[in-house]
Design an enzyme around this catalytic site. Structure first.
Site, PDB file in Angstrom:
ATOM      1  CG  ASP A 160      63.453  62.436  54.632  1.00 32.62           C
ATOM      2  OD1 ASP A 160      64.250  63.383  54.537  1.00 32.62           O
ATOM      3  OD2 ASP A 160      63.224  61.844  55.697  1.00 32.62           O
ATOM      4  CG  ASP A 176      60.765  59.659  58.284  1.00 31.81           C
ATOM      5  OD1 ASP A 176      61.282  60.568  57.610  1.00 31.81           O
ATOM      6  OD2 ASP A 176      61.290  59.204  59.330  1.00 31.81           O
ATOM      7  CG  ASP A 234      68.735  60.882  58.063  1.00 34.68           C
ATOM      8  OD1 ASP A 234      69.638  60.288  58.657  1.00 34.68           O
ATOM      9  OD2 ASP A 234      68.940  61.862  57.312  1.00 34.68           O
TER      10      ASP A 234
END
Length: 231
Positions: free
Chosen positions: A13, A172, A15
């Site tokens: 991922d 996250d 960000d």
């Protein structure tokens, strides 16, 4: 740990997993608040909301905004971010550069699967000098469906020339783990990312969790770990 299929690809991922974009997202939000004469939120109140996207940040800063006003504020936030703050203070998380170097040296490849739209993702990846290194960059509008749907992940695996079982996805947010599981990849939760208190990563069903990027190293093929130290 991966089973009988050796890993060939690590997908991240963007960000909160590959790159620490929170300082620039916060700066853009603070600029919008200044324009609107609204007291700025502290950074600590904003950081762990970044993975939820621009709309979530605008709702956090302007909780009473609805309808057209909300959409106007959201668009202005994105404009400020894209034109003035996209890559001022954004950088790879500590240890990530060495990890990427290691992956590449082993003859493996890596890529990005994010829900960030391509008009923001692509210039950011270029500004970080990653565009010629990532084997695949899948944005939130690359495919008709976004994470947690498996479609972006399946396309990333195809472009990386790997089967899902040969891929490790690190994210996250719960949708990252959902997308990876639906695709059939191995999954890790980046606990160093943007995870707020109400979330419970231990319940997401990931194969593991890491506190630092270098903790991905044991997931790589065993022969790759000889003589390698990440800092």
């Amino acid at each position: 740990m991966p089973g009988s299929d050796p890993l060939r690809t690590v997908l991240f991922d963007l960000d909160g997993t590959l790159a620490d974009t929170a300082p620039d997202m916060y700066a853009a939000l603070a600029a919008l608040q200044r324009e609107q004469g609204v007291p700025m939120l502290p950074f600590e109140a904003v950081r762990n909301q970044v993975s939820h996207g621009g709309a979530a940040l605008v709702r956090l800063a302007f909780p009473d905004a609805e309808g057209d006003r909300f959409e106007t504020l959201r668009q202005r936030f994105l404009t400020l971010y894209a034109e003035h703050y996209l890559c001022r203070d954004t950088g790879l998380f500590p240890g990530m550069e060495t990890l990427l170097d290691t992956i590449e040296r082993l003859g493996m490849n890596w890529g990005i699967v994010t829900n960030k739209p391509a008009w923001l993702t692509d210039p950011l990846v270029r500004a970080m000098d990653l565009h010629q290194r990532a084997v695949t960059v899948i944005s939130g509008d690359t495919t008709p469906q976004r994470k947690p749907h498996p479609m972006p992940m399946l396309l990333a695996c195809e472009q990386a020339a790997c089967q899902p079982a040969e891929c490790l996805y690190v994210g996250d947010a719960e949708r990252d783990i959902q997308a990876g599981r639906a695709t059939g990849t191995h999954t890790l939760v980046a606990l160093y990312g943007y995870i707020d208190d109400p979330q419970a990563p231990a319940t997401w069903g990931a194969d593991g969790a890491i506190d630092h990027p270098e903790q991905i190293l044991p997931w790589l093929p065993a022969e790759s770990r000889v003589g390698i130290t990440l800092r």
